[in-house]
Motif scaffolding. Sequence first.
Motif, mmCIF file in Angstrom:
data_model
loop_
_atom_site.group_PDB
_atom_site.id
_atom_site.type_symbol
_atom_site.label_atom_id
_atom_site.label_comp_id
_atom_site.label_asym_id
_atom_site.label_seq_id
_atom_site.Cartn_x
_atom_site.Cartn_y
_atom_site.Cartn_z
ATOM 1 N N ALA A 29 0.820 -1.213 0.000
ATOM 2 C CA ALA A 29 0.000 0.000 0.000
ATOM 3 C C ALA A 29 0.856 1.266 0.000
ATOM 4 C CB ALA A 29 -0.916 -0.003 1.224
ATOM 5 N N GLY A 30 2.176 1.091 -0.046
ATOM 6 C CA GLY A 30 3.068 2.237 -0.133
ATOM 7 C C GLY A 30 3.624 2.728 1.188
ATOM 8 N N LEU A 31 3.449 1.949 2.258
ATOM 9 C CA LEU A 31 3.931 2.367 3.566
ATOM 10 C C LEU A 31 5.308 1.783 3.857
ATOM 11 C CD1 LEU A 31 0.679 1.881 5.705
ATOM 12 C CD2 LEU A 31 1.461 3.925 4.505
ATOM 13 N N SER A 32 6.043 2.465 4.716
ATOM 14 C CA SER A 32 7.317 1.951 5.202
ATOM 15 C C SER A 32 7.048 1.152 6.465
ATOM 16 C CB SER A 32 8.261 3.119 5.505
ATOM 17 O OG SER A 32 9.433 2.653 6.122
ATOM 18 N N VAL A 33 7.558 -0.080 6.509
ATOM 19 C CA VAL A 33 7.190 -1.005 7.574
ATOM 20 C C VAL A 33 8.427 -1.607 8.235
ATOM 21 C CG1 VAL A 33 5.847 -3.073 8.137
ATOM 22 C CG2 VAL A 33 5.116 -1.588 6.259
ATOM 23 N N ALA A 34 8.343 -1.834 9.540
ATOM 24 C CA ALA A 34 9.388 -2.546 10.269
ATOM 25 C C ALA A 34 8.723 -3.570 11.173
ATOM 26 C CB ALA A 34 10.235 -1.580 11.090
ATOM 27 N N VAL A 35 9.393 -4.691 11.385
ATOM 28 C CA VAL A 35 8.891 -5.765 12.242
ATOM 29 C C VAL A 35 9.940 -6.079 13.303
ATOM 30 C CG1 VAL A 35 8.102 -8.150 12.362
ATOM 31 C CG2 VAL A 35 7.570 -6.764 10.338
ATOM 32 N N ILE A 36 9.505 -6.105 14.559
ATOM 33 C CA ILE A 36 10.368 -6.577 15.642
ATOM 34 C C ILE A 36 9.999 -8.028 15.915
ATOM 35 C CG2 ILE A 36 11.019 -6.333 18.059
ATOM 36 C CD1 ILE A 36 10.346 -3.376 17.883
ATOM 37 N N ASP A 37 10.954 -8.919 15.747
ATOM 38 C CA ASP A 37 10.744 -10.338 16.029
ATOM 39 C C ASP A 37 11.260 -10.602 17.438
ATOM 40 O OD1 ASP A 37 10.602 -13.050 16.188
ATOM 41 O OD2 ASP A 37 11.920 -13.473 14.483
ATOM 42 N N SER A 38 10.333 -10.744 18.389
ATOM 43 C CA SER A 38 10.732 -10.948 19.787
ATOM 44 C C SER A 38 10.573 -12.397 20.237
ATOM 45 C CB SER A 38 9.915 -10.027 20.704
ATOM 46 O OG SER A 38 8.564 -10.439 20.762
ATOM 47 N N ASP A 39 10.274 -13.280 19.300
ATOM 48 C CA ASP A 39 10.126 -14.700 19.614
ATOM 49 C C ASP A 39 11.505 -15.351 19.611
ATOM 50 O OD1 ASP A 39 9.571 -17.403 19.742
ATOM 51 O OD2 ASP A 39 7.872 -17.294 18.365
ATOM 52 N N PRO A 40 11.918 -16.002 20.700
ATOM 53 C CA PRO A 40 13.220 -16.676 20.716
ATOM 54 C C PRO A 40 13.404 -17.670 19.570
ATOM 55 C CG PRO A 40 12.334 -16.548 22.931
ATOM 56 C CD PRO A 40 11.236 -16.084 22.005
ATOM 57 N N GLN A 41 12.309 -18.216 19.046
ATOM 58 C CA GLN A 41 12.407 -19.141 17.917
ATOM 59 C C GLN A 41 12.749 -18.421 16.617
ATOM 60 O OE1 GLN A 41 8.812 -21.448 17.687
ATOM 61 N NE2 GLN A 41 9.267 -22.594 19.556
ATOM 62 N N GLY A 42 12.520 -17.111 16.587
ATOM 63 C CA GLY A 42 12.896 -16.311 15.425
ATOM 64 C C GLY A 42 12.181 -16.659 14.147
ATOM 65 N N SER A 43 10.917 -16.987 14.223
ATOM 66 C CA SER A 43 10.175 -17.404 13.027
ATOM 67 C C SER A 43 10.151 -16.320 11.954
ATOM 68 C CB SER A 43 8.744 -17.795 13.403
ATOM 69 O OG SER A 43 8.732 -18.891 14.281
ATOM 70 N N ALA A 44 9.895 -15.085 12.347
ATOM 71 C CA ALA A 44 9.835 -13.993 11.374
ATOM 72 C C ALA A 44 11.200 -13.753 10.748
ATOM 73 C CB ALA A 44 9.326 -12.715 12.044
ATOM 74 N N HIS A 45 12.240 -13.814 11.551
ATOM 75 C CA HIS A 45 13.590 -13.588 11.026
ATOM 76 C C HIS A 45 14.000 -14.714 10.077
ATOM 77 C CE1 HIS A 45 18.038 -13.148 11.110
ATOM 78 N NE2 HIS A 45 17.731 -11.877 11.141
ATOM 79 N N LYS A 46 13.655 -15.958 10.411
ATOM 80 C CA LYS A 46 13.971 -17.089 9.536
ATOM 81 C C LYS A 46 13.213 -16.958 8.219
ATOM 82 C CE LYS A 46 14.977 -20.254 13.348
ATOM 83 N NZ LYS A 46 14.492 -21.418 14.139
ATOM 84 N N TRP A 47 11.979 -16.484 8.302
ATOM 85 C CA TRP A 47 11.194 -16.240 7.080
ATOM 86 C C TRP A 47 11.914 -15.226 6.201
ATOM 87 C CZ3 TRP A 47 9.056 -11.439 5.798
ATOM 88 C CH2 TRP A 47 8.161 -11.422 4.707
ATOM 89 N N PHE A 48 12.446 -14.171 6.815
ATOM 90 C CA PHE A 48 13.145 -13.133 6.055
ATOM 91 C C PHE A 48 14.414 -13.686 5.401
ATOM 92 C CE2 PHE A 48 16.162 -9.572 5.752
ATOM 93 C CZ PHE A 48 15.432 -8.741 4.933
ATOM 94 N N GLU A 49 15.099 -14.606 6.083
ATOM 95 C CA GLU A 49 16.304 -15.203 5.516
ATOM 96 C C GLU A 49 15.988 -16.031 4.274
ATOM 97 O OE1 GLU A 49 17.854 -17.346 8.881
ATOM 98 O OE2 GLU A 49 19.228 -15.704 9.397
ATOM 99 N N ARG A 50 14.772 -16.543 4.193
ATOM 100 C CA ARG A 50 14.356 -17.300 3.008
ATOM 101 C C ARG A 50 13.829 -16.383 1.910
ATOM 102 N NH1 ARG A 50 12.044 -20.416 7.236
ATOM 103 N NH2 ARG A 50 9.955 -19.566 6.844
ATOM 104 N N ARG A 51 13.667 -15.128 2.204
ATOM 105 C CA ARG A 51 13.015 -14.180 1.318
ATOM 106 C C ARG A 51 14.016 -13.533 0.366
ATOM 107 N NH1 ARG A 51 8.258 -11.657 0.933
ATOM 108 N NH2 ARG A 51 8.109 -9.409 0.493
#
Length: 223
Positions: A29-51
Amino acid sequence: MKTVAVIGLKGGSSKSTAALHLAVSAEAAGLSVAVIDSDPQGSAHKWFERREAETPSIIREIDGDAFPRLQGLARKNGTDLLLIDTAGKAETTALAACEIADLVLVPIRPTQFDLETLGTVKRTVRVAERLNQTWVMLAQVPTGSNARRMVEEGEAAIHAYGLQLAPVRIATRAAFAYAMSAGLTATEFEPSGKAANEVAGVYQWVSGLLHLSKQPTGELVDA
């Protein structure tokens, strides 16, 4: 800038899925976005590594005390939407996320074990003084013949706990699993699919609540 805390005190409730789909939808939609991954499992960060794409900006931080500083950095760098993806069974972290949030989203499966955690969720958001900003969204809803009954029972439980029921929900769909394993979202993996349509509805609803609009862009940079 707006901040959304995605919380839930049971694992596997689609918190990361919801946070990342909101993030990518906001970027579209044209917005600037940031995500804080606070889960010790790092699911969001691992997703980003595959991206393959270089966005959305994701930073790992499991210490809730650091959230206000990171929120300040995000605001300073022109971020429009900050999402905090929290871990299950991490009440202290969830509380810290709620305390700085404009909206608290609680994805939850319509099962007895999951719904029974809503009492603790309510206490957490009440302490954070975010009860009126908290919405519980049914997630991983079955698509079979028993779906309607589970939805009705889930909705009834949410109301019984005195929490606000989100008018949108996401179902259990293969597109979510395939997309996340590929570092994508359902809207990117299968743009015309049912999962993508559900995500679009969730983003439209959240966007309306927060009055999101396109702003100058920027990234979350940890100094």
